[in-house]
Design a protein around this motif. Structure first.
Motif, PDB file in Angstrom:
ATOM      1  N   ASP A   1     -70.668 -23.650 -31.219  1.00 31.15           N
ATOM      2  CA  ASP A   1     -71.804 -24.872 -31.240  1.00 31.15           C
ATOM      3  C   ASP A   1     -72.902 -24.894 -30.515  1.00 31.15           C
ATOM      4  N   ARG A   2     -73.182 -23.823 -29.906  1.00 28.31           N
ATOM      5  CA  ARG A   2     -74.412 -23.404 -29.120  1.00 28.31           C
ATOM      6  C   ARG A   2     -75.802 -23.744 -29.872  1.00 28.31           C
ATOM      7  N   ASN A   3     -75.677 -23.244 -30.890  1.00 33.67           N
ATOM      8  CA  ASN A   3     -76.930 -23.076 -31.853  1.00 33.67           C
ATOM      9  C   ASN A   3     -76.829 -24.694 -32.866  1.00 33.67           C
ATOM     10  N   VAL A   4     -75.735 -25.447 -32.938  1.00 33.51           N
ATOM     11  CA  VAL A   4     -75.810 -26.546 -33.683  1.00 33.51           C
ATOM     12  C   VAL A   4     -76.993 -27.316 -33.453  1.00 33.51           C
ATOM     13  N   PRO A   5     -77.208 -27.879 -32.347  1.00 37.02           N
ATOM     14  CA  PRO A   5     -78.522 -28.567 -32.126  1.00 37.02           C
ATOM     15  C   PRO A   5     -79.655 -28.081 -32.843  1.00 37.02           C
ATOM     16  N   VAL A   6     -80.022 -26.763 -32.642  1.00 39.38           N
ATOM     17  CA  VAL A   6     -81.110 -26.385 -33.410  1.00 39.38           C
ATOM     18  C   VAL A   6     -81.073 -26.461 -34.880  1.00 39.38           C
ATOM     19  N   HIS A   7     -79.853 -26.341 -35.498  1.00 34.01           N
ATOM     20  CA  HIS A   7     -79.797 -26.418 -36.711  1.00 34.01           C
ATOM     21  C   HIS A   7     -80.011 -28.029 -37.220  1.00 34.01           C
ATOM     22  N   VAL A   8     -79.629 -28.777 -36.377  1.00 33.64           N
ATOM     23  CA  VAL A   8     -79.459 -30.339 -36.496  1.00 33.64           C
ATOM     24  C   VAL A   8     -81.127 -30.698 -36.806  1.00 33.64           C
ATOM     25  N   LEU A   9     -81.686 -30.083 -35.752  1.00 35.16           N
ATOM     26  CA  LEU A   9     -83.229 -30.450 -35.554  1.00 35.16           C
ATOM     27  C   LEU A   9     -84.003 -29.883 -36.796  1.00 35.16           C
ATOM     28  N   ASN A  10     -83.548 -28.684 -37.308  1.00 31.82           N
ATOM     29  CA  ASN A  10     -84.131 -28.092 -38.346  1.00 31.82           C
ATOM     30  C   ASN A  10     -84.236 -28.920 -39.540  1.00 31.82           C
ATOM     31  N   GLU A  11     -82.742 -29.142 -39.731  1.00 35.65           N
ATOM     32  CA  GLU A  11     -82.418 -29.801 -41.127  1.00 35.65           C
ATOM     33  C   GLU A  11     -83.177 -31.391 -40.930  1.00 35.65           C
ATOM     34  N   LEU A  12     -83.248 -32.094 -39.905  1.00 35.80           N
ATOM     35  CA  LEU A  12     -84.026 -33.240 -39.766  1.00 35.80           C
ATOM     36  C   LEU A  12     -85.514 -33.127 -40.212  1.00 35.80           C
ATOM     37  N   VAL A  13     -86.080 -32.029 -39.676  1.00 34.57           N
ATOM     38  CA  VAL A  13     -87.290 -31.815 -40.108  1.00 34.57           C
ATOM     39  C   VAL A  13     -87.470 -31.368 -41.931  1.00 34.57           C
ATOM     40  N   LYS A  14     -86.369 -30.624 -42.494  1.00 37.82           N
ATOM     41  CA  LYS A  14     -86.485 -30.217 -43.571  1.00 37.82           C
ATOM     42  C   LYS A  14     -86.306 -31.367 -44.714  1.00 37.82           C
ATOM     43  N   GLN A  15     -85.155 -32.330 -44.116  1.00 35.02           N
ATOM     44  CA  GLN A  15     -84.929 -33.243 -45.042  1.00 35.02           C
ATOM     45  C   GLN A  15     -85.538 -34.474 -44.974  1.00 35.02           C
ATOM     46  N   THR A  16     -86.509 -34.715 -43.870  1.00 34.86           N
ATOM     47  CA  THR A  16     -87.062 -36.043 -43.626  1.00 34.86           C
ATOM     48  C   THR A  16     -88.470 -36.114 -44.607  1.00 34.86           C
ATOM     49  N   PRO A  17     -88.564 -37.095 -45.459  1.00 31.09           N
ATOM     50  CA  PRO A  17     -89.568 -37.052 -46.445  1.00 31.09           C
ATOM     51  C   PRO A  17     -90.845 -37.489 -45.618  1.00 31.09           C
ATOM     52  N   GLU A  18     -91.863 -37.652 -46.152  1.00 31.02           N
ATOM     53  CA  GLU A  18     -93.104 -37.974 -45.797  1.00 31.02           C
ATOM     54  C   GLU A  18     -93.216 -39.704 -45.535  1.00 31.02           C
ATOM     55  N   GLY A  19     -93.652 -40.339 -44.702  1.00 29.43           N
ATOM     56  CA  GLY A  19     -93.621 -41.745 -44.382  1.00 29.43           C
ATOM     57  C   GLY A  19     -92.479 -42.131 -43.673  1.00 29.43           C
ATOM     58  N   ILE A  20     -91.857 -41.309 -42.979  1.00 33.32           N
ATOM     59  CA  ILE A  20     -90.765 -41.431 -41.819  1.00 33.32           C
ATOM     60  C   ILE A  20     -90.920 -40.634 -40.573  1.00 33.32           C
TER      61      ILE A  20
ATOM     62  N   VAL B   1     -72.030 -33.880 -38.642  1.00 30.23           N
ATOM     63  CA  VAL B   1     -72.732 -32.833 -38.463  1.00 30.23           C
ATOM     64  C   VAL B   1     -71.421 -31.585 -38.715  1.00 30.23           C
ATOM     65  N   LYS B   2     -71.621 -30.845 -39.635  1.00 28.96           N
ATOM     66  CA  LYS B   2     -70.982 -29.725 -39.894  1.00 28.96           C
ATOM     67  C   LYS B   2     -71.108 -28.568 -38.831  1.00 28.96           C
ATOM     68  N   ARG B   3     -69.891 -28.368 -38.481  1.00 25.16           N
ATOM     69  CA  ARG B   3     -69.636 -27.012 -37.605  1.00 25.16           C
ATOM     70  C   ARG B   3     -69.691 -25.730 -38.296  1.00 25.16           C
ATOM     71  N   PRO B   4     -70.225 -24.814 -37.819  1.00 23.70           N
ATOM     72  CA  PRO B   4     -70.355 -23.594 -38.453  1.00 23.70           C
ATOM     73  C   PRO B   4     -69.196 -23.055 -39.190  1.00 23.70           C
ATOM     74  N   GLN B   5     -67.690 -23.056 -38.513  1.00 25.85           N
ATOM     75  CA  GLN B   5     -66.811 -22.705 -39.297  1.00 25.85           C
ATOM     76  C   GLN B   5     -66.281 -23.571 -40.519  1.00 25.85           C
ATOM     77  N   ASP B   6     -66.611 -24.889 -40.475  1.00 23.38           N
ATOM     78  CA  ASP B   6     -66.586 -25.841 -41.475  1.00 23.38           C
ATOM     79  C   ASP B   6     -67.604 -25.621 -42.683  1.00 23.38           C
ATOM     80  N   LYS B   7     -68.573 -25.201 -42.390  1.00 27.89           N
ATOM     81  CA  LYS B   7     -69.527 -24.797 -43.296  1.00 27.89           C
ATOM     82  C   LYS B   7     -69.155 -23.421 -44.061  1.00 27.89           C
ATOM     83  N   ASP B   8     -68.745 -22.514 -43.045  1.00 22.75           N
ATOM     84  CA  ASP B   8     -68.399 -21.215 -43.806  1.00 22.75           C
ATOM     85  C   ASP B   8     -67.068 -21.623 -44.808  1.00 22.75           C
TER      86      ASP B   8
END
Length: 220
Positions: free
Chosen positions: A94-113, A186-193
């Motif tokens: 889980d050490r890299n999960v926060p990085v993935h979460v922040l990256n996903e928030l950036v990717k999935q957040t539309p303009e105006g938010i 939040v998905k864990r890496p093993q759940d995602k796999d």
């Protein structure tokens, strides 16, 4: 006519019978005592042998009890080591999960938010922010439900009209903004796999996003 006195012979025979009777009784009593004595000795021997076996079994039981205690202690230590190992593995995974979460928030957040707070507690993530319109929030919910690899199960917690600082509530020039709060998993890496291996080509369900969008429209 000759007369013979048979009384002494009868008396002697009676005495012999009586002596034989008592002798038989003595022999029977002696035989009985001998049998009882032999049976007593046999019982004593059997009792002694059983006592020895009982003592042996008691000693072995005490040894087994000590071994069982040792085994229980070893099992507790093994379980403790397994728990520590799992905790270390979870941290490693889980050490890299926060990085993935922040990256996903950036990717999935539309303009105006834009977000004002992001809080994660285990596998639960709560984000709060400000949106220009309800449609922006609905789009964010659809993106996280359908397109995100790490964020799932979006749920709208709250949405309300914001009052920008410096402008009165009834001002005509007030720009209408919306404060919102969304809860995600939040998905864990093993759940995602595992999910990728189980259904690599299946589309993600949009029921959560549809429900959240309906809730946004209703609250607006």
């Amino acid at each position: 006519m000759i007369l013979i006195n048979l009384l002494p012979h009868r008396e002697a025979r009676r005495k012999r019978r009586k002596a034989a009777y008592f002798a038989g009784l003595g022999v029977a009593a002696a035989a009985g005592l001998a049998i009882v004595g032999v049976w007593y000795l046999v019982l004593q021997q059997m009792t002694s042998a059983q006592q020895e076996r009982n003592a042996f079994l008691g000693t072995e039981i005490k040894k087994l009890e000590v071994q069982i205690k040792d085994i229980a202690t070893l099992r507790a230590e093994i379980e403790s080591l397994k728990a520590r190992q799992k905790a270390v593995e979870d941290l490693q995974i889980d050490r890299n999960v926060p990085v993935h979460v922040l990256n996903e928030l950036v990717k999935q957040t539309p303009e105006g938010i834009y977000f004002t707070s992001v809080k994660q507690d285990g596998q639960n993530l709560v984000v709060a922010g400000v949106a220009q319109t309800n449609e922006r929030v609905s789009e964010f919910l659809r993106n996280t439900a359908n397109n995100s690899e790490w964020l799932i199960k979006p749920e709208l917690v709250e949405i309300k009209v914001a009052n920008p600082q410096g402008q009165p509530a009834g001002s005509r020039e007030q720009k209408r903004l919306f404060d919102f709060s969304v809860r995600l998993a939040v998905k864990r890496p093993q759940d995602k796999d595992k999910a990728a291996e189980a259904a690599p080509g299946m589309p993600k369900p949009a029921s959560a996003a549809s429900a959240a969008s309906a809730a946004v429209a209703k609250k607006a």
